[in-house]
Design a protein around this motif. Sequence first.
Motif, short mmCIF file in Angstrom:
data_model
loop_
_atom_site.label_atom_id
_atom_site.label_comp_id
_atom_site.label_asym_id
_atom_site.label_seq_id
_atom_site.Cartn_x
_atom_site.Cartn_y
_atom_site.Cartn_z
N PRO A 1 -2.68 -31.12 -12.07
CA PRO A 1 -2.67 -31.01 -13.85
C PRO A 1 -2.11 -30.15 -14.61
CG PRO A 1 -4.23 -30.70 -12.48
CD PRO A 1 -3.51 -30.82 -11.62
N THR A 2 -1.86 -29.55 -15.06
CA THR A 2 -1.44 -29.25 -16.56
C THR A 2 -2.41 -28.92 -17.31
OG1 THR A 2 0.16 -30.35 -17.73
CG2 THR A 2 1.24 -29.52 -15.91
N GLY B 1 -5.61 -33.12 -16.92
CA GLY B 1 -4.54 -34.51 -17.11
C GLY B 1 -2.99 -33.66 -17.56
N GLU B 2 -2.14 -34.01 -18.12
CA GLU B 2 -0.94 -33.53 -18.54
C GLU B 2 -1.05 -32.56 -19.99
OE1 GLU B 2 4.14 -34.24 -18.74
OE2 GLU B 2 2.07 -35.94 -17.88
N GLY B 3 -0.87 -32.00 -20.27
CA GLY B 3 -0.54 -30.67 -21.15
C GLY B 3 0.42 -31.29 -21.97
N ILE C 1 -3.99 -32.86 -24.25
CA ILE C 1 -3.98 -33.67 -22.69
C ILE C 1 -3.49 -35.10 -22.61
CG2 ILE C 1 -6.99 -33.55 -23.05
CD1 ILE C 1 -6.72 -32.90 -19.84
N THR C 2 -3.14 -35.37 -22.37
CA THR C 2 -2.10 -37.22 -22.20
C THR C 2 -3.19 -37.69 -20.97
OG1 THR C 2 -0.86 -37.01 -20.74
CG2 THR C 2 -0.55 -36.98 -23.67
N GLY C 3 -3.17 -39.15 -20.39
CA GLY C 3 -3.28 -39.33 -18.97
C GLY C 3 -4.87 -39.24 -18.89
N VAL C 4 -5.82 -39.10 -19.61
CA VAL C 4 -7.17 -39.14 -19.77
C VAL C 4 -7.82 -41.01 -19.70
CG1 VAL C 4 -9.10 -38.40 -21.26
CG2 VAL C 4 -7.82 -37.11 -20.16
#
Length: 407
Positions: free
Chosen positions: A17-18, A31-33, A128-131
């Motif tokens: 995760p970033t 998630g991804e930043g 943040i994405t992928g949540v």
Amino acid sequence: MPDISPDPATGWPEARPTACLVLADGTVIEGEGIGAITTSTGEVCFNTAMTGYQEVLTDPSYAGQIITFTFPHIGNVGANEEDVETVSPAQGSGVAGCVLRAPIGEASNWRATRRLDEWLKARGIAGITGVDTRALTNRIREKGMMNAVLVHDPAGNFDYEALKRQAAALPSMSGLDLVPGVTAAQRYDWSGTTWRLGSGYGQQEGGEYHIVAVDYGIKSNILRLLAEEGCRVTVLPASASAEEVMALQPDGIFLSNGPGDPAATGAYAVPNIRKLIDTGTPIFGICLGHQMLGLALGGNTAKMHQGHHGANHPVKDHTTGKVEIVSMNHGFAVERDSLPPDVEETHVSLFDGSNAGIRLKGKPIFSVQYHPEASPGPQDSHYLFERFMENVRQAKKAQASKAAVGA
């Protein structure tokens, strides 16, 4: 505490995760930043609007908040330099961050000038994405809006225990005066009108009536609609005294939207609003301005469990019997049972029955809880600007008649 991050098998986020969102109750979401590489803090809320994310992210009323978008595909129309609700395009956004379900894709709109993630980075907003935003929204609905720390670090170095302590120690929104961070630094005049296809934003030349807007975190489209009604508009900082307002000889006074606890901002704003009420000048307030008008008229305000944030909220206007779909963004509300007999409830939310509008009987003074300029959102509530201007015209006519009798 349970981890409500999505299953890595879905591909959201990457194996390492970033970005992470750490809630005050100890929940960790990975998630991804996107956007700015930074650490930010704020109260997590959810917004149900399906469009207008750029306007949402530049709404000063969101100062100190991290926005969870319930619509999964945010960013698909990119970003541009026109759909910004902070008055100055270069002004920083008050929003603390954003939480998205799907990764941001390529912009697909003829007005786009760049991808949303590039725009977020330029404005210093971390995301943040992928949540699993559905799970996060359900948590907010069950437990209420809670504080959190949002970190975007491409290296993925997160000290979760330290972040949990930081999130738990953040102050509550109750008691916070956030207006100084978003209000105008000084007085200015406004003449821009609404956007039209083929010509963009227009200009109001002159203007028959003079409106003074007190800026608690005002949005650009409010000023555009006032100018569209044929007004000369002067904007004053939130700290302006009633005497400074009246020295400009306004035909009407507008109390704007804004962030934070109305009781905290009201410590210095409400005494001035009371003086403005006593002048008999027509007053129109929205959002924070509505809440502080309620306080000035003798009512109380209270923190809401989950707040109202979205562009699809049904509200009933008791004065006409009509239902309108409105744009809302507030975490506090006026308590109807606290209102004195000379204050009438004019609007009510059909979601939860909370107060959405008031007026002072016998005086041209009214306010609504929502954002009638609706950027983003529907235009059902534009009539309120016409209602305000009718009050202004009637007040001017009465003033002229009184002057004629006196002569």
